[in-house]
Design a protein around this motif. Structure first.
Motif: not given
Length: 277
Positions: A5, A108, A134
């Motif tokens: 992520a 995100h 993410r």
């Protein structure tokens, strides 16, 4: 939260700007209202949205899922990276009597506190955030413990997944580390993204009947005019007559593979729901 992520902030900013411009191309609300209007209500029903629920729709576009959620009595925030899509959404919401909040936000890096929502939805929206882990971690973070995450995503083998496969040879190179959108329609991939962050997983592949296009050519010309990713791919080969002709043919071949004798198509999607652990 997975180490995958971790994406540098400057990369997120650059990708976000590019994707905002991409989805502002054409007229995505026409796709939502003319081609796939049933998809949002199906997701809202599957997620069990009830009056009073705090609901976030990620990658909401013009409100395909957010508006039905609001009409179900929920307190809804429709979040999208491309606020240019909100004008059509506000008009549709007003016409239907839905009251909701429209807010710019990147999947995100959602601008909300941990556990801020009872239900977090995304109707073929978050699947286009290129850094999948993410985005998945963000969906979990803003859902309260015990709350519901509900996603509708095009499958790799279905019509839209195959459309992206057909366009890929003509498309600009994706950013390093990006993953293909239709992977969100693969149950194994989505289960791996969420891992032990969720429980009570239910995943079901469904077909969405699409009757908007009488012919493959009609489909192709509509998507060339209104769908941001298709517009961007054609722009990438603009001036190259041979490659443009190849792309034209690839999309006609795609339509021929999926169009039934009666002209309708079944566009396959994964309906995924789970509870935050």
């Amino acid at each position: 939260m997975s180490d995958t992520a971790d994406v540098p902030p400057e990369v997120l900013t650059a990708v976000g700007a590019k994707h905002r411009a991409l989805w502002a191309l054409g007229d995505y609300p026409a796709v939502a209202t003319e081609v796939i209007p049933e998809l949002g209500p199906a997701l809202v029903e599957a997620a069990g949205v009830e009056p009073g629920d705090r609901v976030l729709d990620v990658g909401a576009g013009s409100g395909n899922a957010a508006i039905p959620a609001a009409l179900a009595g929920a307190r809804v925030v429709a979040s999208d990276l491309t606020p240019e899509l909100f004008d059509a959404g506000r008009i549709a919401a007003a016409a239907s009597g839905a009251d909701l909040t429209w807010a710019e936000g990147d999947a995100h890096a959602l601008p909300y506190d941990d556990g801020a929502f009872d239900i977090v939805l995304s109707c073929v929206g978050v699947m286009f955030a290129p850094f999948h882990q993410r985005a998945a971690d963000e969906l979990v973070r803003v859902t309260r413990p015990g709350g519901t995450i509900g996603l509708a995503s095009w499958t790799p083998s279905g019509f839209i997944g195959q459309m992206f496969a057909a366009m890929r040879p003509y498309a600009p190179a994706p950013p390093p580390g990006a993953q293909p959108p239709p992977l969100w329609g693969d149950e194994e991939h989505v289960r791996a993204l969420f891992g032990d962050q969720v429980t009570d997983v239910h995943a079901e592949v469904r077909g969405l009947p699409v009757t908007r296009f009488a012919t493959g050519r009609e489909f192709r010309e509509f998507f060339k005019a209104v769908y941001g990713p298709t517009i961007a791919v054609y722009r990438n080969v603009e001036g190259d007559t041979a490659r443009t002709t190849e792309l034209d043919g690839a999309l006609l071949d795609l339509a021929a593979r999926f169009q039934r004798v009666d002209g309708a198509m079944d566009w396959e999607y994964l309906l995924f729901t789970a509870r935050r652990a």
